[in-house]
Write an enzyme that holds these catalytic residues in place. Structure first.
Site, mmCIF file in Angstrom:
data_model
loop_
_atom_site.group_PDB
_atom_site.id
_atom_site.type_symbol
_atom_site.label_atom_id
_atom_site.label_comp_id
_atom_site.label_asym_id
_atom_site.label_seq_id
_atom_site.Cartn_x
_atom_site.Cartn_y
_atom_site.Cartn_z
ATOM 1 N N GLY A 1 1.425 -1.284 0.158
ATOM 2 C CA GLY A 1 -0.014 -0.659 -0.074
ATOM 3 C C GLY A 1 1.060 1.141 0.391
ATOM 4 O O GLY A 1 0.325 2.488 -0.490
ATOM 5 N N LYS A 2 1.425 1.020 0.886
ATOM 6 C CA LYS A 2 2.853 2.387 0.810
ATOM 7 C C LYS A 2 3.831 2.692 -0.014
ATOM 8 O O LYS A 2 4.046 3.778 -1.152
ATOM 9 C CB LYS A 2 3.139 2.366 2.170
ATOM 10 C CG LYS A 2 2.612 2.135 3.826
ATOM 11 C CD LYS A 2 3.012 2.936 4.572
ATOM 12 C CE LYS A 2 2.048 2.222 5.848
ATOM 13 N NZ LYS A 2 1.566 1.718 6.252
ATOM 14 N N CYS B 1 0.928 0.180 13.288
ATOM 15 C CA CYS B 1 -0.756 -0.011 13.480
ATOM 16 C C CYS B 1 -1.024 -0.114 14.594
ATOM 17 O O CYS B 1 -2.055 -1.228 14.903
ATOM 18 C CB CYS B 1 -1.026 -0.768 12.062
ATOM 19 S SG CYS B 1 -1.139 -2.871 12.070
HETATM 20 N N1 SAH Z 1 3.915 -1.596 4.102
HETATM 21 C C1 SAH Z 1 2.900 -2.528 4.317
HETATM 22 C C2 SAH Z 1 2.531 -2.969 5.702
HETATM 23 C C3 SAH Z 1 3.615 -3.423 6.215
HETATM 24 S S1 SAH Z 1 2.934 -4.817 8.197
HETATM 25 C C4 SAH Z 1 2.049 -1.605 3.481
HETATM 26 O O1 SAH Z 1 2.009 -0.994 3.892
HETATM 27 O O2 SAH Z 1 1.144 -1.923 2.495
HETATM 28 C C5 SAH Z 1 4.859 -5.413 8.010
HETATM 29 C C6 SAH Z 1 5.182 -6.579 7.133
HETATM 30 O O3 SAH Z 1 6.325 -6.429 7.495
HETATM 31 C C7 SAH Z 1 4.427 -7.859 6.585
HETATM 32 O O4 SAH Z 1 4.264 -7.316 5.447
HETATM 33 C C8 SAH Z 1 6.106 -9.220 6.646
HETATM 34 O O5 SAH Z 1 6.203 -9.880 6.253
HETATM 35 C C9 SAH Z 1 7.234 -7.715 7.263
HETATM 36 N N2 SAH Z 1 8.165 -8.821 7.391
HETATM 37 C C10 SAH Z 1 8.894 -8.766 8.883
HETATM 38 N N3 SAH Z 1 9.913 -9.742 9.303
HETATM 39 C C11 SAH Z 1 10.263 -9.179 8.116
HETATM 40 C C12 SAH Z 1 11.948 -8.699 7.847
HETATM 41 N N4 SAH Z 1 12.330 -9.362 9.106
HETATM 42 N N5 SAH Z 1 11.760 -8.246 6.750
HETATM 43 C C13 SAH Z 1 11.216 -7.800 5.822
HETATM 44 N N6 SAH Z 1 10.459 -7.630 6.275
HETATM 45 C C14 SAH Z 1 9.525 -8.394 7.163
#
Ligand code: SAH
Length: 452
Positions: free
Chosen positions: A245-246, A370
């Site tokens: 999304g972002k 969030c």
């Molecule tokens: N920024 C996104 C939402 C992110 S939610 C948007 O706006 O659509 C957090 C995300 O971090 C998840 O998709 C998860 O898969 C990811 N994540 C968790 N641990 C991680 C890591 N070690 N390296 C990269 N991504 C990771």
């Protein structure tokens, strides 16, 4: 009738309440607002916000198209036309006012769905076959049915009889398939199983609605990228990017010019980022499925092999970290354990350490979650300021949220630089429009790396 509250484990609830109380001057008021928070989290925000693709058409033009399409859909469901308007201060945002909770009758035939599916229904979705757990033996296509979320996980897939346990009525709809079609056909059919005609909340069903022009996104998430303020031609890192999304917002704001690196740990989620970028025609992003903590920071110069990046390579970094997600709405139950809840802040700090090395002097880092816990939000800011003297907390534009909460180590002035969306305060923030307040719970901090 008592309002529903999000169901948390007792130890998690006590822990959260204790931290809320400890950080507040007037304990009683806070206790009230903690209860209010649990209620508010159980209900959906009353507004749906859409980000529009301004690289394709103007916001006005997109508004007209969406208005026309939704009016047709609403008409077919016998609902009053949708109320849609452009956000007065965010040029790329359309706001739709939803309606609810509405009075709905209980029908004789009862369908049970899972919690995840139920949360989507409360925000306007129809019911896909995969979300259906149980249906009566005599359910035929065309039947009007009442739909319930199974709150206790007591039903087994394919059940015909309600087994008791607490359930939540999310509305009535028209079955598109018979029970036998759903549970006895191989392979299991996909697509919509129940079309919601009388939901508890009337909200737009957005799947397949002009995915080239709109993306449904919670308001604070949209604001987060505006605060990052990426510029055409810059190098941007989106460290935890899926579903993107972002990322799509970053690339759009850059007019698709520059270098965006989007990373997420999970393969299939990275496919989702790519598909979102493709729908919007955005090509300036390179996506990697990788643990962002495994990025190795190397001296500038030599050849680079991903996951290597030179130190101080990026102009701006978005750190939308994995978090306990307690701000997500609606949620009728969240059974996160206390250990898991407490583990997030340490994990988030690892991302922060990495990000600081990758950010150029003068560059901007936005940290967001969030969730509503102090440990993952205000206390992280205190930790950052103590551990990275070259990072400076910076004022945010736009700022439509509230200041940060009181927390030891955070002065009143610093609190003012934070942006918090706390839906339990909907009534108390007077001069702000309701659609800016009735959102998911969210936290944004902006840092600038000082030049030495
Ligand atoms: N920024 C996104 C939402 C992110 S939610 C948007 O706006 O659509 C957090 C995300 O971090 C998840 O998709 C998860 O898969 C990811 N994540 C968790 N641990 C991680 C890591 N070690 N390296 C990269 N991504 C990771």
């Amino acid at each position: 009738m008592e309002k529903p509250q999000v169901e948390l484990r007792e130890d998690v609830k006590s822990y959260l309440e204790a931290t809320f109380l400890a950080e507040t001057e007037e304990g009683d008021k806070c206790r009230l607002s903690f209860r209010r928070l649990l209620e508010v989290l159980a209900s959906p925000p009353l507004y749906t916000t859409l980000r529009v693709n301004m690289l394709k058409l103007s916001s006005q033009e997109i508004k007209a198209i969406i208005n026309e399409e939704l009016t047709m859909i609403y008409k077919s469901k016998n609902w009053d036309p949708p109320q849609i308007f452009l956000h007065p201060s965010l040029e790329d945002v359309l706001v739709i006012e939803n309606r609810g909770p509405l009075q709905i009758k209980e029908m004789e035939k009862e369908v049970v769905i899972d919690h995840r599916c139920g949360m989507a229904v409360l925000r306007g979705a129809d019911i896909f076959v995969q979300g259906i757990i149980g249906a009566p033996a005599n359910m035929m296509s065309g039947d009007m049915v009442s739909v319930y979320i199974d709150l206790e996980g007591k039903y087994l897939k394919g059940d015909m009889q309600p087994l008791g346990g607490s359930r939540f009525h999310v509305g009535n709809g028209v079955a598109q398939l018979s029970r036998d079609d759903i549970f006895k056909t191989k392979p299991t059919p996909s697509g919509v199983g129940i079309l919601m005609s009388e939901p508890l909340y009337e909200a737009p069903c957005l799947s397949d609605l002009r995915p080239d022009l709109i993306l449904a996104q919670n308001l604070p998430s949209i604001i987060c990228t505006h605060v990052l303020d990426p510029q055409p031609g810059e190098r941007i890192l989106d460290m935890c990017a899926a579903p993107g999304g972002k990322t799509t917002h970053i690339a759009s704001k850059m007019k698709n010019k520059g270098e965006v690196i989007a990373i997420d740990r999970s393969d299939h989620k990275v496919d989702k980022i790519r598909s979102n970028l493709e729908k919007w025609g955005l090509t300036c992003v390179t996506c990697y499925a990788c643990d962002a903590l495994r990025i190795s920071v190397v001296p500038a110069g030599g050849n680079l092999n991903f996951p290597e990046f030179p130190a101080e390579y990026f102009d701006r970094i978005l750190l939308d970290v994995p978090c306990s997600a307690l701000g997500q709405r609606p949620s009728l139950k969240n059974h996160i354990t206390l250990n898991s809840l407490k583990s997030y802040s340490g994990y988030q700090r690892k991302f922060m350490r990495k990000a600081v090395q990758l950010l150029r002097p003068g560059g901007v880092l936005v940290y967001s979650t969030c969730t509503v816990t102090l440990e993952e939000n205000e206390k992280q800011v205190v930790w950052v300021l103590e551990n990275f003297p070259d990072l400076q907390l910076t004022a945010q534009v736009p700022n439509l949220g509230s200041p940060g909460r009181r927390c030891s180590g955070l002065s009143k002035n610093l609190q003012q630089l934070l942006q918090v969306f706390d839906p339990s305060c909907v009534e108390s923030r007077d001069n702000m429009a309701v659609y800016n307040k009735d959102t998911i719970g969210f936290f944004i901090a902006k840092f600038t790396k000082m030049k030495s």
